[in-house]
Design an enzyme around this catalytic site. Structure first.
Site, mmCIF file in Angstrom:
data_model
loop_
_atom_site.group_PDB
_atom_site.id
_atom_site.type_symbol
_atom_site.label_atom_id
_atom_site.label_comp_id
_atom_site.label_asym_id
_atom_site.label_seq_id
_atom_site.Cartn_x
_atom_site.Cartn_y
_atom_site.Cartn_z
ATOM 1 N N HIS A 7 0.878 -1.180 0.000
ATOM 2 C CA HIS A 7 0.000 0.000 0.000
ATOM 3 C C HIS A 7 0.917 1.232 0.000
ATOM 4 O O HIS A 7 0.931 2.019 0.937
ATOM 5 C CB HIS A 7 -0.941 -0.044 1.203
ATOM 6 C CG HIS A 7 -2.123 0.873 1.106
ATOM 7 N ND1 HIS A 7 -3.423 0.460 1.324
ATOM 8 C CD2 HIS A 7 -2.217 2.190 0.842
ATOM 9 C CE1 HIS A 7 -4.251 1.475 1.195
ATOM 10 N NE2 HIS A 7 -3.544 2.553 0.903
ATOM 11 N N GLU A 47 -4.452 -0.474 -5.246
ATOM 12 C CA GLU A 47 -4.632 0.601 -6.217
ATOM 13 C C GLU A 47 -3.376 0.862 -7.061
ATOM 14 O O GLU A 47 -2.752 1.934 -6.955
ATOM 15 C CB GLU A 47 -5.067 1.890 -5.495
ATOM 16 C CG GLU A 47 -6.328 1.723 -4.687
ATOM 17 C CD GLU A 47 -6.778 3.008 -3.980
ATOM 18 O OE1 GLU A 47 -6.146 4.052 -4.163
ATOM 19 O OE2 GLU A 47 -7.784 2.946 -3.248
ATOM 20 N N ASN A 49 -11.935 -0.682 -4.486
ATOM 21 C CA ASN A 49 -11.936 0.529 -3.658
ATOM 22 C C ASN A 49 -12.759 1.554 -4.417
ATOM 23 O O ASN A 49 -12.387 1.955 -5.531
ATOM 24 C CB ASN A 49 -10.512 1.045 -3.456
ATOM 25 C CG ASN A 49 -9.657 0.073 -2.649
ATOM 26 O OD1 ASN A 49 -10.143 -0.961 -2.193
ATOM 27 N ND2 ASN A 49 -8.402 0.416 -2.466
ATOM 28 N N TYR A 62 -14.828 5.203 -4.515
ATOM 29 C CA TYR A 62 -15.073 6.505 -3.894
ATOM 30 C C TYR A 62 -15.981 7.414 -4.713
ATOM 31 O O TYR A 62 -16.824 8.107 -4.161
ATOM 32 C CB TYR A 62 -13.737 7.230 -3.639
ATOM 33 C CG TYR A 62 -12.964 6.576 -2.524
ATOM 34 C CD1 TYR A 62 -13.211 6.912 -1.198
ATOM 35 C CD2 TYR A 62 -12.031 5.585 -2.786
ATOM 36 C CE1 TYR A 62 -12.534 6.284 -0.165
ATOM 37 C CE2 TYR A 62 -11.348 4.958 -1.759
ATOM 38 C CZ TYR A 62 -11.605 5.313 -0.447
ATOM 39 O OH TYR A 62 -10.945 4.685 0.575
ATOM 40 N N GLU A 113 -12.504 -0.814 0.096
ATOM 41 C CA GLU A 113 -12.482 0.548 0.652
ATOM 42 C C GLU A 113 -13.708 1.291 0.145
ATOM 43 O O GLU A 113 -14.026 1.249 -1.038
ATOM 44 C CB GLU A 113 -11.255 1.351 0.195
ATOM 45 C CG GLU A 113 -9.970 0.959 0.827
ATOM 46 C CD GLU A 113 -8.805 1.854 0.385
ATOM 47 O OE1 GLU A 113 -9.042 3.026 0.009
ATOM 48 O OE2 GLU A 113 -7.676 1.351 0.420
HETATM 49 O O1 IFM Z 1 -6.381 7.118 1.946
HETATM 50 C C1 IFM Z 1 -6.558 6.526 0.710
HETATM 51 C C2 IFM Z 1 -6.057 5.103 0.716
HETATM 52 O O2 IFM Z 1 -4.725 5.030 1.076
HETATM 53 C C3 IFM Z 1 -6.191 4.495 -0.659
HETATM 54 N N1 IFM Z 1 -7.518 4.661 -1.176
HETATM 55 C C4 IFM Z 1 -8.115 5.968 -1.099
HETATM 56 C C5 IFM Z 1 -8.010 6.504 0.312
HETATM 57 C C6 IFM Z 1 -8.649 7.907 0.393
HETATM 58 O O3 IFM Z 1 -7.993 8.774 -0.467
#
Ligand code: IFM
Length: 450
Positions: free
Chosen positions: A125, A170, A298, A300, A357
């Site tokens: 990570h 990611e 992940n 968002y 995430e």
């Molecule tokens: O904080 C990050 C994480 O390390 C990786 N995915 C997105 C998150 C929010 O930006």
């Protein structure tokens, strides 16, 4: 899977978790033999992070991990996604092993199991040993073997106890934010290095999978990809083409190799990419398609974009009227996550998927009296859990959901200015306080829904 009017109920075996990563929470920057990582170097370079923030101390989780596991137990989470710091294990990236680093993850893993929390471990990570970056980092083909060796060492030690492994977090961010856009460590702006980095990241993932399988036969294996759907701002052909290109850039460039062992043809035909990959045998990307057990997503936000003739590489972001945004400036729309999960199921048919995430930054304030009210995060979670449920009902092979993040932490270039946690961290005192959203999540887990 029931859905009474006004109530959403998940299957009884749906897994509820939270996520963090090593550099963002551990601190202990050079404790017990840990080597320098690219984020140590980058964040100590003036002007690279907001307020010059670094992860040197972060949430001091290296010292306080027991307390943090107790918080998770208090919230009731069933799984914890954390990452291993490569330079804590191999301070120079390869060669001499740092036993104290392995011991830390041994203790953390045992503490989780002792509290009935399943360990979901990410190997990478973003905290690459600086010593490897000094040799070209992810753009050096040797990194495929360096990473495989690291994966081998860690899984030999923890493989008997880890429920699930994710090789990379990611890879788009590692390659493109780190080597193309220069806003993440190591801070380069070089298309060739960026596409080489993406190539060797994906191959390194593929190289690690058989070793993890051998050392940890009872674990499930996957990778965590950040998927960001791209929508054209209009039906003009140039906008539609732009959205298709950026879907390739963010999403298909990673999904196609992992599931099909090839790069998307339309992207390979792009002038910038073909120039960047000149001299590389792109057929070697088949290594990325080592069979995995699950895909971590992940999720968002999504983008609505229009072609910009002045700058074709940088589409114009369109902000639809009435749209809602988090503190990161990311548009909120749970339905788009459901659409994405269903698209991935349709086009790539993963055996299983986890949302590894999902979460949001808001400007939380700690009030006197010990409660942090974060109604926007509670609403965000409701909206995205509703979407998760809709995707499940639509046929997505979703097995679990991890909130990003367990606690406020070092948000990379944004330093400590953005808070994503269910738990509020007062950095000067390191005091932790459950936010209202943590209480909400506890109820969701208890009731398998809300
Ligand atoms: O904080 C990050 C994480 O390390 C990786 N995915 C997105 C998150 C929010 O930006």
């Amino acid at each position: 899977m029931a859905q009474e009017k006004g109530k959403i109920t998940f299957p009884a075996d749906f897994l509820w978790g939270t996520a963090t990563s090593s550099y963002q929470i551990e601190g202990g920057a050079l404790s017990d033999g840990r080597g320098e990582c690219i984020w140590t170097r980058f964040s100590h370079t003036p002007g690279k992070t907001k307020n010059g923030d670094t992860g040197d101390v972060a949430c001091d989780h290296y010292q306080r991990y027991r307390q943090d596991v107790a918080l998770m137990r208090d919230i009731g989470v069933q799984a914890y996604r954390y990452s291993i710091s490569w330079p804590r294990i191999l301070p120079q990236g390869t060669g001499a092993l740092n036993e104290a680093g392995l011991d830390f993850y041994d203790r953390l893993t045992d503490e989780l199991l002792h509290n009935d929390i399943q360990p979901y471990v990410t190997l990478y990570h973003w905290d690459l040993p600086q010593a490897l970056e000094d040799q070209g980092g992810w753009a050096n083909p040797a990194i495929v073997d360096w990473f495989a060796h690291y994966a081998d060492v860690v899984s030999q030690r923890l493989g008997d106890r880890v429920t699930a492994w994710m090789t990379l977090n990611e890879p788009w961010c590692s390659a493109m934010l780190g080597y193309l856009l220069g806003i993440h460590a190591p801070g380069m702006r070089d298309p060739r290095r960026a596409y080489l980095a993406a190539h060797y990241l994906l191959r390194a993932h593929g190289a690690a999978v058989p070793l993890l399988r051998r050392n940890s036969p009872q674990s499930r294996l996957g990778i965590a990809l950040n998927l960001i759907p791209q929508y054209p701002a209009s039906d003009k052909p140039e906008d539609v083409r732009t959205a298709r290109y950026f879907d390739g850039f963010f999403n298909r460039w990673y999904l196609d190799p992992v599931f099909k062992g090839v790069y998307p043809e339309d992207m390979l035909a792009d002038g910038m990419i073909s120039a960047a990959l000149q001299g590389v045998d792109v057929s070697t990307i088949r290594q990325a398609a080592a069979p995995i057990d699950f895909l971590g997503i992940n999720y968002y936000t999504h983008n609505t974009i229009a072609y910009d003739p002045e700058n074709p590489q940088q589409p114009r972001q369109v902000r639809p009227a009435g749209a809602r945004f988090t503190e990161m400036g990311w548009e909120i729309n749970g339905q788009e996550m459901a659409n994405t999960l269903l698209r991935v199921q349709r086009e790539y048919a993963p055996k299983a998927m986890y949302i590894t995430e999902n979460g949001a930054a808001f400007a939380d304030v700690a009030a006197n009296g010990g409660m942090v009210e974060d109604p926007q995060r509670v609403d965000f979670l409701k909206e995205y859990l509703t979407a998760t449920h809709a995707a499940l009902r639509g046929g997505a092979a979703l097995k679990g959901y991890f909130v990003w993040s367990l606690m406020d932490n070092f948000e990379w270039g944004e330093g400590y200015s953005k808070r994503f946690g269910l738990v509020y961290v007062d950095y000067p005192t390191q005091q932790r306080t459950l936010k209202r959203s943590a209480h909400f999540y506890r109820e969701v887990i208890r009731a398998s829904g809300f």
